[in-house]
Scaffold this active site. Structure first.
Site, PDB file in Angstrom:
ATOM      1  N   LYS A 178       0.857  -1.196   0.000  1.00  0.00           N
ATOM      2  CA  LYS A 178       0.000   0.000   0.000  1.00  0.00           C
ATOM      3  C   LYS A 178       0.893   1.246   0.000  1.00  0.00           C
ATOM      4  O   LYS A 178       1.477   1.597   1.013  1.00  0.00           O
ATOM      5  CB  LYS A 178      -0.896   0.042   1.245  1.00  0.00           C
ATOM      6  CG  LYS A 178      -1.925   1.161   1.134  1.00  0.00           C
ATOM      7  CD  LYS A 178      -2.294   1.786   2.462  1.00  0.00           C
ATOM      8  CE  LYS A 178      -1.384   2.908   2.884  1.00  0.00           C
ATOM      9  NZ  LYS A 178      -1.383   4.104   2.026  1.00  0.00           N
ATOM     10  N   GLU A 254      10.694   0.920   9.624  1.00  0.00           N
ATOM     11  CA  GLU A 254      11.662   1.982   9.285  1.00  0.00           C
ATOM     12  C   GLU A 254      10.970   3.305   9.594  1.00  0.00           C
ATOM     13  O   GLU A 254      10.136   3.761   8.824  1.00  0.00           O
ATOM     14  CB  GLU A 254      12.040   1.900   7.802  1.00  0.00           C
ATOM     15  CG  GLU A 254      12.760   0.641   7.394  1.00  0.00           C
ATOM     16  CD  GLU A 254      14.213   0.621   7.814  1.00  0.00           C
ATOM     17  OE1 GLU A 254      14.710   1.634   8.348  1.00  0.00           O
ATOM     18  OE2 GLU A 254      14.852  -0.420   7.634  1.00  0.00           O
ATOM     19  N   CYS A 288      14.239  10.743   5.809  1.00  0.00           N
ATOM     20  CA  CYS A 288      14.297  10.232   7.188  1.00  0.00           C
ATOM     21  C   CYS A 288      15.704  10.328   7.770  1.00  0.00           C
ATOM     22  O   CYS A 288      15.868  10.508   8.968  1.00  0.00           O
ATOM     23  CB  CYS A 288      13.800   8.794   7.231  1.00  0.00           C
ATOM     24  SG  CYS A 288      14.705   7.736   6.080  1.00  0.00           S
ATOM     25  N   GLU A 385      11.372  16.033  13.874  1.00  0.00           N
ATOM     26  CA  GLU A 385      11.845  15.944  12.498  1.00  0.00           C
ATOM     27  C   GLU A 385      11.253  17.137  11.723  1.00  0.00           C
ATOM     28  O   GLU A 385      10.037  17.273  11.649  1.00  0.00           O
ATOM     29  CB  GLU A 385      11.254  14.651  11.942  1.00  0.00           C
ATOM     30  CG  GLU A 385      12.127  13.854  11.075  1.00  0.00           C
ATOM     31  CD  GLU A 385      11.428  12.561  10.645  1.00  0.00           C
ATOM     32  OE1 GLU A 385      10.269  12.301  11.016  1.00  0.00           O
ATOM     33  OE2 GLU A 385      12.073  11.819   9.921  1.00  0.00           O
TER      34      GLU A 385
HETATM   35  P1  NAP Z   1       3.096   8.377   7.654  1.00  0.00           P
HETATM   36  O1  NAP Z   1       2.069   9.405   7.829  1.00  0.00           O
HETATM   37  O2  NAP Z   1       3.427   7.485   8.781  1.00  0.00           O
HETATM   38  O3  NAP Z   1       2.646   7.535   6.384  1.00  0.00           O
HETATM   39  C1  NAP Z   1       3.385   6.434   5.924  1.00  0.00           C
HETATM   40  C2  NAP Z   1       2.454   5.423   5.309  1.00  0.00           C
HETATM   41  O4  NAP Z   1       1.550   4.959   6.318  1.00  0.00           O
HETATM   42  C3  NAP Z   1       1.588   5.991   4.190  1.00  0.00           C
HETATM   43  O5  NAP Z   1       1.390   5.000   3.212  1.00  0.00           O
HETATM   44  C4  NAP Z   1       0.286   6.275   4.910  1.00  0.00           C
HETATM   45  O6  NAP Z   1      -0.837   6.284   4.067  1.00  0.00           O
HETATM   46  C5  NAP Z   1       0.224   5.093   5.849  1.00  0.00           C
HETATM   47  N1  NAP Z   1      -0.696   5.260   6.957  1.00  0.00           N
HETATM   48  C6  NAP Z   1      -1.123   6.386   7.563  1.00  0.00           C
HETATM   49  N2  NAP Z   1      -1.986   6.095   8.552  1.00  0.00           N
HETATM   50  C7  NAP Z   1      -2.119   4.740   8.579  1.00  0.00           C
HETATM   51  C8  NAP Z   1      -2.873   3.833   9.367  1.00  0.00           C
HETATM   52  N3  NAP Z   1      -3.677   4.237  10.347  1.00  0.00           N
HETATM   53  N4  NAP Z   1      -2.755   2.514   9.099  1.00  0.00           N
HETATM   54  C9  NAP Z   1      -1.964   2.072   8.112  1.00  0.00           C
HETATM   55  N5  NAP Z   1      -1.219   2.889   7.331  1.00  0.00           N
HETATM   56  C10 NAP Z   1      -1.296   4.209   7.566  1.00  0.00           C
HETATM   57  O7  NAP Z   1       4.490   9.011   7.224  1.00  0.00           O
HETATM   58  P2  NAP Z   1       4.768  10.024   6.042  1.00  0.00           P
HETATM   59  O8  NAP Z   1       4.448  11.379   6.514  1.00  0.00           O
HETATM   60  O9  NAP Z   1       4.138   9.563   4.785  1.00  0.00           O
HETATM   61  O10 NAP Z   1       6.331   9.830   5.835  1.00  0.00           O
HETATM   62  C11 NAP Z   1       7.261  10.537   6.541  1.00  0.00           C
HETATM   63  C12 NAP Z   1       7.815   9.725   7.686  1.00  0.00           C
HETATM   64  O11 NAP Z   1       8.426   8.545   7.188  1.00  0.00           O
HETATM   65  C13 NAP Z   1       8.906  10.460   8.404  1.00  0.00           C
HETATM   66  O12 NAP Z   1       8.774  10.304   9.786  1.00  0.00           O
HETATM   67  C14 NAP Z   1      10.174   9.785   7.897  1.00  0.00           C
HETATM   68  O13 NAP Z   1      11.271   9.914   8.766  1.00  0.00           O
HETATM   69  C15 NAP Z   1       9.721   8.391   7.754  1.00  0.00           C
HETATM   70  N6  NAP Z   1      10.612   7.654   6.845  1.00  0.00           N
HETATM   71  C16 NAP Z   1      11.429   6.705   7.385  1.00  0.00           C
HETATM   72  C17 NAP Z   1      12.308   6.024   6.570  1.00  0.00           C
HETATM   73  C18 NAP Z   1      13.216   4.967   7.128  1.00  0.00           C
HETATM   74  O14 NAP Z   1      13.751   4.182   6.344  1.00  0.00           O
HETATM   75  N7  NAP Z   1      13.418   4.892   8.430  1.00  0.00           N
HETATM   76  C19 NAP Z   1      12.344   6.295   5.187  1.00  0.00           C
HETATM   77  C20 NAP Z   1      11.496   7.275   4.682  1.00  0.00           C
HETATM   78  C21 NAP Z   1      10.621   7.939   5.528  1.00  0.00           C
HETATM   79  P3  NAP Z   1      -1.423   7.672   3.518  1.00  0.00           P
HETATM   80  O15 NAP Z   1      -0.335   8.343   2.813  1.00  0.00           O
HETATM   81  O16 NAP Z   1      -2.492   7.230   2.612  1.00  0.00           O
HETATM   82  O17 NAP Z   1      -1.895   8.439   4.712  1.00  0.00           O
END
Ligand code: NAP
Length: 483
Positions: A178, A254, A288, A385
């Site tokens: 997804k 991650e 990230c 962040e």
């Molecule tokens: P996010 O809000 O956590 O979203 C990530 C994914 O989770 C998206 O596909 C999102 O879908 C989905 N999601 C949201 N709510 C959910 C729920 N209740 N149940 C299941 N899935 C759900 O994070 P983001 O804002 O997109 O990404 C930024 C974050 O990712 C930052 O904190 C960054 O540091 C982290 N990141 C970490 C790494 C690593 O390797 N450690 C790499 C890249 C990014 P929707 O988009 O449809 O809401």
């Protein structure tokens, strides 16, 4: 001049077929550089997810038993196709995510390198023989975990999925993915390439949705799914861990970071500045492992901050499809508001804006690359962040103080430091609380090394032989009655 935009898939991919949502509902995807709708993706829910999981479960027996040579060949083909189509895939990514085309091309090549690497690793899933007693022989074999649910973010819409997909398929697992609502098309392009590379129907499925919670609940509450692999925020990771506890699913997480970058007094300053620019401003800071906090020794802090501000002021902001653009738009206006909040808070606590500091004249979600000096460690920007193009410089006097500041966060994804003192290099690298440390280097991410964090930054590793282990179960077989 804005370059040509290619066509791309706008349906989800279940059991080898391109499909719409049951009620034909869809959601619009918007280019953050222009605010124009670039396409629509099916708005799916629990029912479609359940079907995709059933398809992945049905495809599992054949895929897990496929010969290692056949699996390796398909993965290698996948890598080749990504490289052959690098430019087209990069353009799709730039219009849905906003990053400069040059960065998007690098991301496609980076994703391809995981398929290439795991094509090889998939041939080396060895077992063990353990010396037993006289009448027993003990064996350990490694087997695929099973159906994997993958949830990925918008900041690296192709590579974050490619990392998971390459490893899972190499291990003999099948997958339901997804992608983020904001960037579904890069994931659908991976499905298209998978089909062309010969990945059998049902082995890799993509569900698109703007109801992430419903899909996440189905993935975690469905007992056919044996592993959840997630890249995204710590808050959602924590929620998924709780949900995954129902069926004791294995989890790889991650999550968010808050990386420090320390510049010691013995550093090569120009190298440190160049490294800081890459680590902070790549993908407009929406990374990230972005350097979120820059710590400079007092003796070189002025020179470092000034050089950094000069390099930062030279970065061209604009539509990522235009030549020479180094910084694209932020993903949303909410991201812009967070950046503004962090800057205002830091300035209120005594920070000085050396360059940037405000929205860009281009309007929309474009923001000026910014350097702040004299940032107080209690500022919001040091604890959350930022995910934007803002480099906050703090000062320290001793190595111990630098380490205390660097480790003063519950996150532990990446850390960086610059020094030419060999004893200090080992001392500091060992004391930094993070899963990855870049020493005199900030471009640390590669398929051949383990990527992942400690503390609130997650569980498990992606890439390298360690990454493959996260998709395999060890089974112990005890053969008794040996004469
Ligand atoms: P996010 O809000 O956590 O979203 C990530 C994914 O989770 C998206 O596909 C999102 O879908 C989905 N999601 C949201 N709510 C959910 C729920 N209740 N149940 C299941 N899935 C759900 O994070 P983001 O804002 O997109 O990404 C930024 C974050 O990712 C930052 O904190 C960054 O540091 C982290 N990141 C970490 C790494 C690593 O390797 N450690 C790499 C890249 C990014 P929707 O988009 O449809 O809401």
């Amino acid at each position: 001049m804005v370059a040509h935009v290619p066509s791309f898939r706008q349906q989800a991919f279940i059991n080898g077929e391109w499909v719409n949502a049951d009620g034909r509902a869809s959601f619009a995807v918007v280019n953050p550089a222009t605010s124009e709708t670039i396409g629509h993706a099916p708005d799916m829910g629990a029912a479609e997810t359940r079907r995709a999981i059933a398809a992945a479960a049905a495809a599992l027996p054949l895929w897990r038993r496929a010969s290692v040579m056949a699996r390796a060949q398909i993965l290698r083909r996948m890598s080749q196709l990504m490289i052959e189509e690098q430019d087209r895939l990069a353009r799709v990514m730039t219009i849905e995510q906003g990053k400069p085309l040059a960065e998007a091309r690098i991301e496609i090549a980076y994703g391809a390198s995981y398929f290439d690497w795991f094509a090889e690793e998939s041939r080396r899933i060895y077992g063990d023989i353990i010396p037993g007693s006289q009448d027993r022989r003990l064996f350990v074999i490694r087997q695929p975990i099973g159906v994997v649910g993958a949830i990925t973010p918008w900041n690296f819409p192709s590579a974050m999925l490619a990392r998971k997909m390459a490893t899972a398929l190499a291990a003999g697992c099948t997958m339901v993915a997804k992608p983020a609502e904001l960037t579904p098309f890069s994931a659908l392009e991976l499905a298209d390439l998978a089909m062309r590379a010969g990945v059998p129907a049902g082995v890799f499925n993509v569900i698109t949705t703007n109801a992430a919670a419903a899909v996440g609940e189905e993935l975690t509450h469905n007992a056919l799914v044996r592993k959840i692999t997630f890249t995204g925020s710590t808050a959602i990771g924590r929620l998924l861990l709780k949900q995954a506890s129902e069926h004791i699913q294995k989890c790889s997480m991650e999550l968010g970071g808050n990386a420090p970058l320390i510049v010691f007094e013995d550093a090569d300053l120009d190298r440190a500045v160049a490294g800081a620019v890459t680590a902070k401003f790549r993908n407009a800071g929406q990374v990230c492992i972005a350097a979120n906090r820059l710590l400079a020794h007092v003796s070189i802090a002025n020179a470092f901050a000034e050089k950094l501000a000069a390099a930062c002021a030279a970065l061209r902001v604009g539509n990522g499809l235009e030549d020479g653009v180094a910084i694209g738009p932020l993903i949303s206006m909410a991201a812009v508001e967070k950046v503004e909040r962090h800057i205002a808070d830091a300035v209120a606590r005594g920070a000085r804006v050396l360059t940037g500091g405000a929205r860009h004249a281009l309007g929309g979600s474009f923001f000026q690359p910014t350097v702040l000096d004299n940032v107080s460690p209690d500022s919001l920007i040091c604890h959350e962040e930022t995910f934007g193009p803002v480099a906050p410089v703090m000062r320290f006097e001793t190595e111990e103080e630098a380490l205390n500041l660097a480790n003063a966060t519950p996150f532990g994804l990446a850390s960086y430091f610059y020094s030419r003192d060999i004893s200090r290099i080992f001392r500091v690298a060992e004391k930094l609380e993070s899963g990855m440390v870049g020493v005199n280097e900030t471009a640390i991410s590669t398929a051949i090394a383990p990527f992942g964090g400690v503390k609130y930054s997650g569980l498990g590793r992606e890439g390298s032989r360690f990454g493959l282990e996260d998709y395999l179960e060890k089974k112990y077989i005890c053969l008794g009655g040996v004469e």
